[in-house]
Scaffold this motif. Sequence first.
Motif, PDB file in Angstrom:
ATOM      1  N   TYR A  97      10.467  23.769 -13.375  1.00  0.00           N
ATOM      2  CA  TYR A  97       9.373  24.508 -12.747  1.00  0.00           C
ATOM      3  C   TYR A  97       8.193  23.569 -12.549  1.00  0.00           C
ATOM      4  CZ  TYR A  97       6.900  24.856 -17.250  1.00  0.00           C
ATOM      5  OH  TYR A  97       6.233  24.558 -18.408  1.00  0.00           O
ATOM      6  N   VAL A  98       7.285  23.949 -11.660  1.00  0.00           N
ATOM      7  CA  VAL A  98       6.076  23.186 -11.370  1.00  0.00           C
ATOM      8  C   VAL A  98       4.885  24.006 -11.844  1.00  0.00           C
ATOM      9  CG1 VAL A  98       4.635  22.271  -9.490  1.00  0.00           C
ATOM     10  CG2 VAL A  98       7.120  22.012  -9.410  1.00  0.00           C
ATOM     11  N   ALA A  99       3.874  23.325 -12.386  1.00  0.00           N
ATOM     12  CA  ALA A  99       2.671  24.024 -12.851  1.00  0.00           C
ATOM     13  C   ALA A  99       1.451  23.132 -12.708  1.00  0.00           C
ATOM     14  CB  ALA A  99       2.829  24.452 -14.311  1.00  0.00           C
ATOM     15  N   ARG A 100       0.322  23.746 -12.441  1.00  0.00           N
ATOM     16  CA  ARG A 100      -0.966  23.057 -12.457  1.00  0.00           C
ATOM     17  C   ARG A 100      -1.558  23.268 -13.848  1.00  0.00           C
ATOM     18  NH1 ARG A 100      -3.476  19.348  -9.692  1.00  0.00           N
ATOM     19  NH2 ARG A 100      -2.843  20.334  -7.757  1.00  0.00           N
ATOM     20  N   ILE A 101      -1.908  22.178 -14.531  1.00  0.00           N
ATOM     21  CA  ILE A 101      -2.584  22.284 -15.823  1.00  0.00           C
ATOM     22  C   ILE A 101      -4.082  22.310 -15.518  1.00  0.00           C
ATOM     23  CG2 ILE A 101      -2.911  21.254 -18.102  1.00  0.00           C
ATOM     24  CD1 ILE A 101      -0.058  22.272 -17.549  1.00  0.00           C
ATOM     25  N   SER A 102      -4.617  23.500 -15.465  1.00  0.00           N
ATOM     26  CA  SER A 102      -6.018  23.686 -15.055  1.00  0.00           C
ATOM     27  C   SER A 102      -6.917  23.812 -16.280  1.00  0.00           C
ATOM     28  CB  SER A 102      -6.140  24.935 -14.181  1.00  0.00           C
ATOM     29  OG  SER A 102      -5.775  26.077 -14.920  1.00  0.00           O
ATOM     30  N   GLY A 103      -8.206  24.018 -16.031  1.00  0.00           N
ATOM     31  CA  GLY A 103      -9.178  24.160 -17.117  1.00  0.00           C
ATOM     32  C   GLY A 103      -8.829  25.289 -18.074  1.00  0.00           C
ATOM     33  N   ALA A 104      -8.276  26.384 -17.550  1.00  0.00           N
ATOM     34  CA  ALA A 104      -7.887  27.512 -18.414  1.00  0.00           C
ATOM     35  C   ALA A 104      -6.793  27.110 -19.403  1.00  0.00           C
ATOM     36  CB  ALA A 104      -7.416  28.677 -17.555  1.00  0.00           C
ATOM     37  N   ASP A 105      -5.974  26.143 -19.036  1.00  0.00           N
ATOM     38  CA  ASP A 105      -4.879  25.701 -19.907  1.00  0.00           C
ATOM     39  C   ASP A 105      -5.348  24.723 -20.981  1.00  0.00           C
ATOM     40  OD1 ASP A 105      -3.124  27.196 -18.283  1.00  0.00           O
ATOM     41  OD2 ASP A 105      -2.948  25.499 -16.887  1.00  0.00           O
ATOM     42  N   HIS A 106      -6.585  24.252 -20.873  1.00  0.00           N
ATOM     43  CA  HIS A 106      -7.138  23.327 -21.868  1.00  0.00           C
ATOM     44  C   HIS A 106      -7.756  24.065 -23.050  1.00  0.00           C
ATOM     45  CE1 HIS A 106      -7.034  19.285 -19.770  1.00  0.00           C
ATOM     46  NE2 HIS A 106      -6.599  20.117 -18.826  1.00  0.00           N
ATOM     47  N   HIS A 107      -7.745  25.403 -23.003  1.00  0.00           N
ATOM     48  CA  HIS A 107      -8.331  26.205 -24.079  1.00  0.00           C
ATOM     49  C   HIS A 107      -7.347  27.276 -24.518  1.00  0.00           C
ATOM     50  CE1 HIS A 107     -11.839  24.419 -22.112  1.00  0.00           C
ATOM     51  NE2 HIS A 107     -12.404  24.498 -23.322  1.00  0.00           N
ATOM     52  N   ALA A 108      -7.309  27.529 -25.829  1.00  0.00           N
ATOM     53  CA  ALA A 108      -6.461  28.586 -26.371  1.00  0.00           C
ATOM     54  C   ALA A 108      -6.982  29.943 -25.909  1.00  0.00           C
ATOM     55  CB  ALA A 108      -6.447  28.512 -27.894  1.00  0.00           C
ATOM     56  N   SER A 109      -6.180  30.969 -26.095  1.00  0.00           N
ATOM     57  CA  SER A 109      -6.561  32.303 -25.630  1.00  0.00           C
ATOM     58  C   SER A 109      -7.819  32.835 -26.316  1.00  0.00           C
ATOM     59  CB  SER A 109      -5.407  33.280 -25.835  1.00  0.00           C
ATOM     60  OG  SER A 109      -4.963  33.244 -27.176  1.00  0.00           O
ATOM     61  N   ASP A 110      -8.134  32.333 -27.519  1.00  0.00           N
ATOM     62  CA  ASP A 110      -9.371  32.760 -28.192  1.00  0.00           C
ATOM     63  C   ASP A 110     -10.542  31.822 -27.917  1.00  0.00           C
ATOM     64  OD1 ASP A 110      -8.571  30.628 -29.708  1.00  0.00           O
ATOM     65  OD2 ASP A 110      -8.437  31.709 -31.604  1.00  0.00           O
ATOM     66  N   GLY A 111     -10.344  30.866 -26.992  1.00  0.00           N
ATOM     67  CA  GLY A 111     -11.459  30.065 -26.505  1.00  0.00           C
ATOM     68  C   GLY A 111     -11.614  28.673 -27.068  1.00  0.00           C
ATOM     69  N   TYR A 112     -10.951  28.343 -28.169  1.00  0.00           N
ATOM     70  CA  TYR A 112     -11.175  27.006 -28.726  1.00  0.00           C
ATOM     71  C   TYR A 112     -10.422  25.956 -27.906  1.00  0.00           C
ATOM     72  CZ  TYR A 112      -6.638  27.162 -31.144  1.00  0.00           C
ATOM     73  OH  TYR A 112      -5.299  27.234 -31.435  1.00  0.00           O
ATOM     74  N   PRO A 113     -10.980  24.741 -27.829  1.00  0.00           N
ATOM     75  CA  PRO A 113     -10.334  23.690 -27.020  1.00  0.00           C
ATOM     76  C   PRO A 113      -9.050  23.178 -27.685  1.00  0.00           C
ATOM     77  CG  PRO A 113     -12.351  22.851 -28.029  1.00  0.00           C
ATOM     78  CD  PRO A 113     -12.262  24.308 -28.381  1.00  0.00           C
ATOM     79  N   LEU A 114      -8.074  22.901 -26.875  1.00  0.00           N
ATOM     80  CA  LEU A 114      -6.799  22.371 -27.367  1.00  0.00           C
ATOM     81  C   LEU A 114      -6.870  20.850 -27.428  1.00  0.00           C
ATOM     82  CD1 LEU A 114      -4.425  24.722 -25.363  1.00  0.00           C
ATOM     83  CD2 LEU A 114      -5.088  24.899 -27.765  1.00  0.00           C
ATOM     84  N   ASP A 115      -6.109  20.271 -28.360  1.00  0.00           N
ATOM     85  CA  ASP A 115      -6.191  18.831 -28.633  1.00  0.00           C
ATOM     86  C   ASP A 115      -5.128  17.991 -27.922  1.00  0.00           C
ATOM     87  OD1 ASP A 115      -8.337  19.213 -30.435  1.00  0.00           O
ATOM     88  OD2 ASP A 115      -6.912  19.703 -32.034  1.00  0.00           O
ATOM     89  N   THR A 116      -3.948  18.543 -27.748  1.00  0.00           N
ATOM     90  CA  THR A 116      -2.841  17.712 -27.264  1.00  0.00           C
ATOM     91  C   THR A 116      -2.291  18.228 -25.935  1.00  0.00           C
ATOM     92  OG1 THR A 116      -1.094  18.997 -28.339  1.00  0.00           O
ATOM     93  CG2 THR A 116      -2.158  17.257 -29.663  1.00  0.00           C
ATOM     94  N   ALA A 117      -1.614  17.323 -25.226  1.00  0.00           N
ATOM     95  CA  ALA A 117      -0.979  17.692 -23.967  1.00  0.00           C
ATOM     96  C   ALA A 117       0.098  18.749 -24.196  1.00  0.00           C
ATOM     97  CB  ALA A 117      -0.385  16.455 -23.305  1.00  0.00           C
ATOM     98  N   ALA A 118       0.830  18.639 -25.297  1.00  0.00           N
ATOM     99  CA  ALA A 118       1.875  19.628 -25.593  1.00  0.00           C
ATOM    100  C   ALA A 118       1.275  21.022 -25.742  1.00  0.00           C
ATOM    101  CB  ALA A 118       2.626  19.228 -26.859  1.00  0.00           C
ATOM    102  N   GLN A 119       0.134  21.123 -26.426  1.00  0.00           N
ATOM    103  CA  GLN A 119      -0.524  22.419 -26.572  1.00  0.00           C
ATOM    104  C   GLN A 119      -0.969  22.964 -25.214  1.00  0.00           C
ATOM    105  OE1 GLN A 119      -3.686  21.312 -29.234  1.00  0.00           O
ATOM    106  NE2 GLN A 119      -2.536  21.911 -31.076  1.00  0.00           N
ATOM    107  N   MET A 120      -1.440  22.095 -24.349  1.00  0.00           N
ATOM    108  CA  MET A 120      -1.926  22.513 -23.031  1.00  0.00           C
ATOM    109  C   MET A 120      -0.791  22.992 -22.132  1.00  0.00           C
ATOM    110  SD  MET A 120      -4.747  19.515 -22.504  1.00  0.00           S
ATOM    111  CE  MET A 120      -5.981  19.234 -23.771  1.00  0.00           C
ATOM    112  N   VAL A 121       0.333  22.300 -22.177  1.00  0.00           N
ATOM    113  CA  VAL A 121       1.488  22.721 -21.371  1.00  0.00           C
ATOM    114  C   VAL A 121       2.019  24.045 -21.910  1.00  0.00           C
ATOM    115  CG1 VAL A 121       3.830  22.098 -20.645  1.00  0.00           C
ATOM    116  CG2 VAL A 121       2.045  20.356 -20.696  1.00  0.00           C
ATOM    117  N   ARG A 122       2.039  24.188 -23.236  1.00  0.00           N
ATOM    118  CA  ARG A 122       2.452  25.473 -23.827  1.00  0.00           C
ATOM    119  C   ARG A 122       1.477  26.584 -23.415  1.00  0.00           C
ATOM    120  NH1 ARG A 122       2.868  27.150 -30.249  1.00  0.00           N
ATOM    121  NH2 ARG A 122       3.171  29.377 -29.858  1.00  0.00           N
TER     122      ARG A 122
END
Length: 194
Positions: A97-122
């Motif tokens: 599949y193809v996906a855009r990793i946008s600004g929304a994907d850089h933050h968890a659902s409760d708002g804190y910033p994610l640290d790793t690329a794996a977390q962002m893709v998840r």
Amino acid sequence: MTRLCERLAIDFVAAVVSMAGGWIAMHQLDEATSAHAAYASSREDFPNRSKRSIILPSVFGQERLAMAYIRYCLVAAGFAVLSTAGPAMADQFLGSYVARISGADHHASDGYPLDTAAQMVRQDRANFHKFGVRDPEDDGDPWFRSASSRARFEQMLNRSGAISSAARRAIANGQPLIEVDVYRNSVRVRVIGG
């Protein structure tokens, strides 16, 4: 796993070639001994014939036939090992599949910033499936709909070789377009656009 299968097949073929080489050397020694005996007896019976006309064609004809047969067997064995062991042990491709990793994907659902690329893709898959936050380029997928499947997805993303260091940097520091190849036991992520 595929590289392991290829290495085992190469080692197997090398071992067979080595054994065949030893067999040929012993066979040549036996043939030379027999040829010498035949030559000695033929020289007594036919003193005007040369060694070449009596012995060499039959000895070298058999050697060529034996070598051709051994080469054929080795090639057939090599193909058999590569064609049966490789796919059986390889990781089964499920799709991509193809996906855009946008600004929304850089933050968890409760708002804190994610640290790793794996977390962002998840998080991209959580945003797509659970929260309905989708970028125009995002494709759907049938594999990461549940929280448990996304947890396993992140584990696969953290494995060596799943994401190159350049792709990790691009994901963590930007908003790239990625393609994810999904296999039964692994994933591969590559950046396909900025």
